[in-house]
Every structure is written in C-alpha cells, then in structure tokens.
Design a protein around this motif. Structure first.
Motif: not given
Length: 324
Positions: A35-44
């Motif tokens: 989920f942290t990876t998803i969050i980082i990819l979504t924001v960036s």
C-alpha cells in the motif's frame, strides 16, 4: 479460523468496541509495503502529470489540459490525504484516529472519488465536441467553458460528499449495527446507502460516458477514412482532426481503466443489500483498493500513449536527478 488471521476487538477494554481482524505480522508488513508503494506511485505519478502539463507545450487543447490537470490534482489529494489513513484502517481493520477525523476523512474520500467521476464525464463531453464539431470546437470549448466544467465537477462532488456525511447514515453489516461502536469508520462503505450512492455517484455518470464514447467511436471510424483522403492534399483541418482522434482514444483508455477499477466495488454496493449484507468485509476492502488504484493508473496511461508526455517527463526527471 484461518491461520492467517484471528478475531479480536479494536479496544479490548471497551464494551462497545468494534470487532477487529488481526492478520499475521508477516502479512501486515507485506500489506504495508504494497500500500505504501501504491501511495508513493499515486502521488508522484500525478505530480509528474501536473508539472508536465504546466511546463510543456503539448498538443492538447487548453480546456482538455485544464481538466486533465484538475483530475491529476484530485489524484494527488487521494494519494496524500485519503490513502494513508485508509491503509491503516484496511490493515489494522480498525479506525484509531478519532470520530472527527473519521468524518473529515470520509468526506474527503467521497468528494475526491466523486470529482474523478465528474471530471471523466466532462472530458467525454469535451471529446464529443472535438469529434462531432471539429470546425467549431474552439468556439464551443473555450477556456471559460473548461473552467466551468472543472468548477462543476468539484462543486457537485462537494455537495454530494457533505450530503452523505451530514445524513449520518447507519451502517449494517450482516445484520449488526456498526454506527456507534468504537474503532469503526465505515461511512464510505455503508451498505444501507449503497444502492442510492452507487446509482447517483457511479451508474448515471458512467451511462452518460459510455453513451458518449459509443457515439464517438462510431463516428471516429468514418473520420479516419476522411482523414486518410485529406492527407493526400494540403488540407489544414486534417492534422487537428488526427490529434483529436488520438486524444480521444487515449482518454477513452482512461475511462476504460476507471470502469475496470470501480465497477467491482459498486456492483458490491448494489448486490450486498439484496443478499442480506453477507459480502465478506475483506472482499469489500479489496475492491475498494482496486478502485483507489485508478488514481495511480492514470499517469501511467499518459506515459504509454503520449510521446510528448514521455519526452517532457524525461527532461524534467533528468534535470531533477542532476540537481540531486
């Protein structure tokens, strides 16, 4: 009980605590990493779209640019404001941030997801005008019109989000009332308002989008043949029409990805009341995260389908890493 999880309470010392599912530590760590990876990819990814549109001279019409830009802003906000708390709630299966933050989080969640739907609806209208009225498109789709569509997308989402939260819905899961238990924040997943919420929020706009794009693709086939004949002579309107068709196909992929991500969740909203609220909560949460993935996929679509986007993004990233 499955060996990967066990039952407990969110607050062991409280009689009105919500039930909790405790996953194995290894499984929770894996979920947090995912989920942290998803969050980082979504924001960036959405930030990259914003910077590319602001800094590049891309071939899309200005109103289309503005709507994509606004859609990306919603994506950044989803990744930065909604997903972190949703991650903790999904993995810990409890809400530990208090009732006030629950109401704020729920409102922001509904507003941002709803504004995504309205943005895609207005983008389909923009593409309709570009294909059906190419010669009058610039007069019909002015910057003022585009800003009105963007304002309407956010306004409709804000009104709808606050109406749901202010209505203070009760949440029933398998016949149990979860509105007042400690450690719960289920407003967005409320099965009692699922049917109305799904029809207003999803199915009516989606039916509009599908109808518009169906007409667009029917006409696009004829336009493609006309464009082919135009290319034999120096016709000034042909290149603009080619760009409109290409932009329409790309934005249609954006819409198709949205349908793929959100349809399972809203189908659950429709079906769950009919089967006595018996859909597994874990399945519900899984479909919710598939829906959240839509905010991460949109920037990837632009990278795959727009050569100008790739070139500008490559320049921006190279400058960024050189400065670091």
């Amino acid at each position: 009980m499955n060996s990967n999880l066990s039952a407990a309470l969110c607050y062991e010392s409280l009689n009105n605590s919500c039930p909790r599912i405790v996953y194995l530590l290894s499984l929770r760590i894996s979920f947090y990493f995912l989920f942290t990876t998803i969050i980082i990819l979504t924001v960036s990814g959405n930030l990259l779209v914003i910077f590319v549109i602001l800094l590049s001279q891309n071939p899309l019409p200005a109103p289309t640019n503005h709507m994509i830009l606004s859609l990306s802003v919603a994506g950044v906000l989803i990744g930065g404001l909604v997903l972190p708390n949703s991650m903790v709630r999904s993995i810990e299966t409890c809400w530990y941030f208090g009732q006030i933050l629950c109401e704020i989080h729920t409102t922001v969640d509904i507003v941002l997801c709803n504004t995504t739907v309205w943005h895609l609806t207005f983008i389909s209208v923009d593409r309709y005008l570009a294909i059906f009225h190419p010669l009058h498109y610039r007069n019909l789709m002015t910057n003022k019109t585009g800003m009105a569509m963007i304002s309407s997308s956010w306004s409709l989402a804000l009104v709808f989000g606050f109406v749901i939260v202010i209505s203070n819905p009760q949440v029933k899961i398998r016949g149990d009332l979860y509105k007042f238990c400690e450690g719960g924040c289920f407003s967005l997943h409320a099965r009692e308002i699922g049917v109305e919420y799904s029809i207003i929020f999803y199915f009516i706009p989606v039916c509009t989008i599908i109808t518009v794009y169906s007409r667009i693709f029917f006409v696009a086939q004829r336009h493609a043949k006309v464009i082919h004949s135009y290319n034999k002579g120096p016709k000034p309107s042909a290149p603009l029409t080619v760009k409109n068709l290409k932009a329409t196909k790309t934005l249609a992929v954006v819409v198709g990805t949205f349908l793929f991500c959100w349809t399972p969740f809203f189908m659950c909203n429709l079906i769950d009341p009919l089967i006595g609220h018996s859909i597994n909560t874990l399945l519900y949460e899984s479909f919710m995260w598939v829906a959240y993935l839509n905010a991460m996929f949109n920037p990837l679509i632009y990278v795959l389908f727009y050569s100008w986007f790739r070139k500008t993004a490559r320049v921006l990233l190279s400058k960024l890493f050189l400065q670091i």
